[in-house]
Enzyme design. Structure first.
Site, PDB file in Angstrom:
ATOM      1  N   HIS A 167      -9.913  -4.012   9.838  1.00 21.33           N
ATOM      2  CA  HIS A 167      -9.586  -4.362   7.792  1.00 21.33           C
ATOM      3  C   HIS A 167      -9.866  -5.587   7.334  1.00 21.33           C
ATOM      4  O   HIS A 167      -9.893  -5.045   6.477  1.00 21.33           O
ATOM      5  CB  HIS A 167      -8.255  -3.509   7.577  1.00 21.33           C
TER       6      HIS A 167
ATOM      7  N   GLU B 168       1.035  -0.969  -0.176  1.00 20.98           N
ATOM      8  CA  GLU B 168      -0.026   0.140   0.273  1.00 20.98           C
ATOM      9  C   GLU B 168       0.568   1.535  -0.209  1.00 20.98           C
ATOM     10  O   GLU B 168       2.203   1.376   0.733  1.00 20.98           O
ATOM     11  CB  GLU B 168      -0.650   0.222   1.020  1.00 20.98           C
TER      12      GLU B 168
ATOM     13  N   GLU C 257      -9.661   3.636   6.743  1.00 15.00           N
ATOM     14  CA  GLU C 257      -8.410   3.719   7.853  1.00 15.00           C
ATOM     15  C   GLU C 257      -9.036   4.626   9.323  1.00 15.00           C
ATOM     16  O   GLU C 257      -9.111   4.404  10.655  1.00 15.00           O
ATOM     17  CB  GLU C 257      -7.688   4.800   7.915  1.00 15.00           C
TER      18      GLU C 257
ATOM     19  N   GLU D 167      -2.427  -4.342   6.386  1.00 15.86           N
ATOM     20  CA  GLU D 167      -3.561  -5.350   6.756  1.00 15.86           C
ATOM     21  C   GLU D 167      -3.931  -6.411   5.511  1.00 15.86           C
ATOM     22  O   GLU D 167      -4.659  -6.194   5.320  1.00 15.86           O
ATOM     23  CB  GLU D 167      -5.020  -4.740   6.711  1.00 15.86           C
TER      24      GLU D 167
ATOM     25  N   HIS E 246      -7.432  -2.779  15.096  1.00 12.84           N
ATOM     26  CA  HIS E 246      -7.396  -1.800  13.991  1.00 12.84           C
ATOM     27  C   HIS E 246      -7.007  -2.887  12.751  1.00 12.84           C
ATOM     28  O   HIS E 246      -7.963  -2.972  11.845  1.00 12.84           O
ATOM     29  CB  HIS E 246      -6.858  -1.260  14.037  1.00 12.84           C
ATOM     30  N   GLU E 247      -6.330  -3.849  12.461  1.00 11.78           N
ATOM     31  CA  GLU E 247      -6.148  -4.645  12.032  1.00 11.78           C
ATOM     32  C   GLU E 247      -6.909  -5.528  11.584  1.00 11.78           C
ATOM     33  O   GLU E 247      -7.062  -5.792  10.234  1.00 11.78           O
ATOM     34  CB  GLU E 247      -4.177  -5.191  11.349  1.00 11.78           C
TER      35      GLU E 247
ATOM     36  N   GLY F  31       3.215   1.055  11.474  1.00  9.25           N
ATOM     37  CA  GLY F  31       2.853   0.648  12.380  1.00  9.25           C
ATOM     38  C   GLY F  31       2.386  -0.802  12.299  1.00  9.25           C
ATOM     39  O   GLY F  31       2.670  -2.021  12.721  1.00  9.25           O
ATOM     40  N   ALA F  32       1.359  -0.855  10.988  1.00 19.24           N
ATOM     41  CA  ALA F  32       1.330  -2.760  10.540  1.00 19.24           C
ATOM     42  C   ALA F  32       0.686  -2.122   9.005  1.00 19.24           C
ATOM     43  O   ALA F  32       0.239  -1.320   9.002  1.00 19.24           O
ATOM     44  CB  ALA F  32      -0.273  -2.672  11.543  1.00 19.24           C
TER      45      ALA F  32
END
Length: 847
Positions: free
Chosen positions: A304, A126, A323, A269, A300-301, A266-267
């Site tokens: 997603h 991404e 997001e 998805e 959070h991930e 941070g990460a």
């Protein structure tokens, strides 16, 4: 490279011409350490006779075969795109190429572990970087199935979106993994992680009765520090919460979570194969704030997997919704279904503070931003996209009701699974489920920029009874929109124990310039009135005079963390806006932070304290105030409970600011064990922070840093050493760091470490001479380096410490050389410039 950008118009035109069925991608990872073989077969439909292009960032293109016809790579490929002429109704495209390994955290990142010399790879696609690994129609609305076949060293593990198959022998020392095709997904959430990763396995049962395999992965040299059971616990809690709230079972066949080296964000998805930065593997004692941040990131991930992966935005103008939804849902899940019940406090102090800052920059934009091309997308990974969007979603949930909101979301998933959508698709479902017309709400909140300020105007009689109560709303001239808010007003008074507790709460809709709060008229005026209690609204608040006095004198006496944090936020806003003296804010923090119980709040307050000391305090007294602040932080560290989170945070904060001989003596004594704070373990990472403090103070040099590195010859150790060496306060050390950053040989995190050390100075004059060098190099940096690397340099090396009119003049002169095609660069520099403007205003207010 030519043509690295992609416009929305180009993407729309391509989507009108083609539909993509499948990709078969074969990668050979057994050869060079700079390139890898990439063989792609794409099957797609097209308007007969039309022409288009496929994205492929390559080192070499060996062959291009379209429907059995060989095309000359020299004619159809420019290293970024491959032209596809005279398409048929059904097409088969086969491209054989070499692609480049990256060390920038983009595409396929290659890392060598200094501990065991093993190679570790991971993908980060991404926004537009799957094209760096295989030929692809790189836009989110051209979904397809992806079948990966990977040839790699036989002692590696290979992970992708589908379950890892049993490998078969390839050639000597190598095996081949042939993955089953994925469901129809967008290319940016495909993934490849390969290397001798170690794993811990588990499973759970999804809401539809399927067994979902779980995996947690890390490098072999980090595995002893990985607390996989905590990750599994959070994952199970997230699955339970999201499947119930969304009314849709988890959409993929397995769920792997991989901690990978030199990760930028941070990460990410990736469907069924989420990647995280390695800072979330705690090899030393973490702060409680970091533990909570990891938990929210895990959630959070996971969110997603539904919102973003199962249902995907059509184009990047809806990136904010992708997001923001995950950010809101992760905090909601943490607060309602994990041990982190105070997550809305953390959301306020971190996400909302970020959002308010971003929304007051000259580059602020509506939540629904105009995204013309990929360059626009890159710079819109910001506080508006994540934090303001999530804050506004929370406001929407408060307005329509959580159950009505989730009912609309459940219908949305049911209707649009495996498809692409746009914002109106979700808004229609929310209107149907809530019965509210959201058109005006959407216009005011999503299509305009800026943040409103709310104040309580209170009148009382001689007995202290409220005779008038209005909430006024203002906006800045540049963004004059006055918005509707659903919020609560809290009344706080002292209980028998001297604690400030809520004695009354009024929830209401606020709209227009002024709103009368009729129900509170006739009540006794409390010691403190808090507008936006419970933090439902997205707005800055200012306390009335009496409430401000109560807060200043009794901030530590709040019985609950969220109202206290809202007051902290109001105080920071006022200092940042140069409405109150910076030294008053410094005193407020140092006099009250020792009583703060929330780790994330302590962490952010310490960051804001550093900003105030370094940029906002009157320069004529800044050095003296900074030294006194460091003394107070050392006292706080000594006063904190043995072994407490605050003790650790105050010690780190003291080490960062220590500059006097006595302070550096204390740091040195802590490092070598002559001084012991009861309960404080000087572990590996804290040793590096103490050593960096001594380096910045001129007490140690390269030899001492290399000696420490010899005892910690790890990836983390190398980065810490890089920072420490760049922090040495000599012209030679700063010049070496500058050359290293601009030279282009450092990896993404090595570069970040060097920038951090370069900027770590107790006297900004040491690096003042680099301001002109920055403006001379900025254009070349932007034109020749990848986005992640260029952005890091443009933001990180901007002469922010040189708070002078001269810096503003040099910045304006540079901005005057940029054209429309440089709007992303212009935005980054404008945002940095705003920091100098605010610093000068705050310094003037602090005189």
């Amino acid at each position: 490279m030519p043509g690295m950008n992609l416009t929305r118009e180009e993407a729309q035109t391509r989507a009108e011409l083609i539909t993509v069925d499948s990709y078969e991608v074969a990668l050979d990872l057994t050869g060079s350490d700079t390139v890898f073989g990439s063989h792609t077969t794409v099957r797609f439909g097209a308007v007969p006779g039309s022409s288009t292009f496929i994205d492929a960032v390559t080192a070499t293109v060996r062959s291009v075969n379209l429907n059995g016809t060989e095309l000359d790579p020299a004619e159809v490929s420019d290293g970024v795109r491959i032209t596809l002429p005279n398409l048929a109704a059904e097409n088969t495209l086969v491209i054989d190429a070499d692609a480049l390994y990256m060390n920038t955290g983009e595409g396929l990142h290659r890392f060598v572990d200094p501990v065991d010399a093993e190679v570790y790879l991971y993908s980060q696609f991404e926004v537009p970087d799957s094209r760096r690994v295989f030929a692809v129609f790189e836009q989110p609305d051209l979904k397809a199935t992806f079948a990966f076949t990977i040839t790699a060293p036989d002692h590696w593990d290979v992970i992708s979106n589908a379950a890892t198959p049993e490998p078969v022998p390839a050639h000597e020392g190598a095996k081949t993994w042939a993955f089953a095709p994925t469901a129809r997904i967008s290319s940016y959430i495909t993934a490849l992680i390969a290397g001798p990763y170690r794993s811990v396995r588990s499973e759970l049962t999804s809401s539809d009765g399927r067994t979902i395999p779980l995996g947690v992965f890390a490098r072999a040299s980090l595995m002893e520090h990985l607390d996989a059971e905590n990750i599994f616990t959070l994952t199970r809690q997230g699955f339970e919460f999201f499947e119930e709230q969304f009314g849709t079972p988890y959409p993929f066949e397995k769920y792997d979570q991989l901690f990978v080296p030199e990760f930028n964000a941070g990460a990410m998805e990736n469907a069924g194969a989420v990647t995280f930065l390695e800072s979330y593997v705690f090899r030393s004692r973490p702060t409680d704030a970091m533990v909570e941040r990891r938990a929210v990131t895990v959630l959070h991930e996971l969110a997603h997997m539904w919102f973003g992966d199962l249902v995907t935005m059509r184009w990047w103008n809806d990136l904010w919704l992708n997001e923001s939804f995950a950010e809101f849902m992760s905090t909601l899940a943490a607060a309602q279904n994990t041990e982190f019940t105070q997550s809305w406090t953390t959301f306020n102090i971190m996400e909302k503070t970020w959002a308010y800052r971003q929304d007051q920059l000259p580059s602020t934009h509506p939540i629904v931003a105009e995204i013309k091309d990929l360059e626009d997308v890159q710079v819109n990974f910001d506080g508006i996209t994540y934090a303001k969007g999530a804050s506004v979603l929370r406001q929407l949930v408060a307005w329509v009701g959580q159950e009505q909101f989730m009912a609309g979301v459940r219908t949305y998933f049911a209707k649009h699974a495996w498809k692409n959508t746009e914002l109106p698709d979700l808004m229609r479902e929310l209107e149907d489920s809530s019965g509210r017309d959201l058109a005006k709400w959407s216009e005011l909140w999503l299509e305009t920029a800026g943040v409103n300020t709310l104040r309580a105007q209170i009148a009382t009689d001689d007995a202290g009874t409220i005779t008038g109560f209005e909430i006024t709303q203002t906006a800045v001239a540049e963004h004059p929109t006055i918005r509707p808010h659903r919020l609560a007003v809290g009344f706080y008074d002292f209980d028998e124990d001297g604690k400030l507790v809520r004695v009354h709460r009024e929830e209401l809709d606020v709209a227009g310039d002024s709103t009368t709060v009729e129900p509170v008229i006739g009540l006794k005026r409390p010691a403190l009135v808090l507008v936006n209690d419970d933090d439902l609204a997205y707005a800055k608040i200012r306390l009335d005079e009496l409430s401000l006095a109560t807060a200043t004198n009794h901030l530590k006496d709040f019985g609950a963390s969220l109202p206290r944090t809202l007051v902290w936020g109001a105080a920071w806003d006022a200092a940042r806006d140069a409405e109150t003296p910076a030294r008053a804010y410094v005193d407020l923090v140092l006099n009250n932070i020792g009583h703060e119980s929330d780790s994330s709040v302590v962490m952010v307050l310490l960051r804001q304290l550093n900003t105030a000391l370094d940029f906002y305090v009157d320069r004529s007294v800044a050095a003296e105030v900074g030294t006194l602040a460091a003394d107070r932080l050392w006292a706080l560290a000594n006063e904190a409970a043995a072994g407490s989170d605050s003790q650790l945070q105050f010690t780190k904060a003291f080490a960062l600011r220590a500059d006097s001989a006595e302070q550096l003596d204390s740091v040195a004594a802590l490092l070598d064990g002559r001084l012991v704070l009861e309960g404080l373990q000087v572990d590996t990472d804290l040793r590096w922070e103490l050593l960096s403090s001594l380096a910045a103070g001129g007490r140690v040099g390269v030899k001492e840093i290399d000696d420490e590195l010899a005892g910690d010859n790890t990836a983390n150790g190398k980065l810490a050493a890089q920072t420490a060496k760049a922090a040495i306060p000599t012209a030679e050390a700063k010049a070496a760091a500058w050359r290293g950053v601009l030279g282009g040989e450092l990896s993404n995190l090595e570069q970040r470490a060097a920038i951090t050390g370069f900027n770590r100075v107790h006297d900004a004059a040491l690096i003042a001479g680099y301001a002109q060098d920055y403006f001379e190099a900025a254009r070349t940096v932007w034109d020749t380096k990848s986005y992640e690397i260029a952005q890091q340099i443009i933001v990180g090396l901007y002469p922010a410490a040189q708070t002078s009119q001269g810096t503003l003049d040099a910045t304006d002169a540079f901005l005057g050389t940029l054209d429309e095609d440089s709007r992303a660069l212009r935005r980054l520099v404008l945002e940095a410039r705003d920091g100098v403007v605010r610093s000068l205003a705050a310094q003037a207010a602090d005189k």
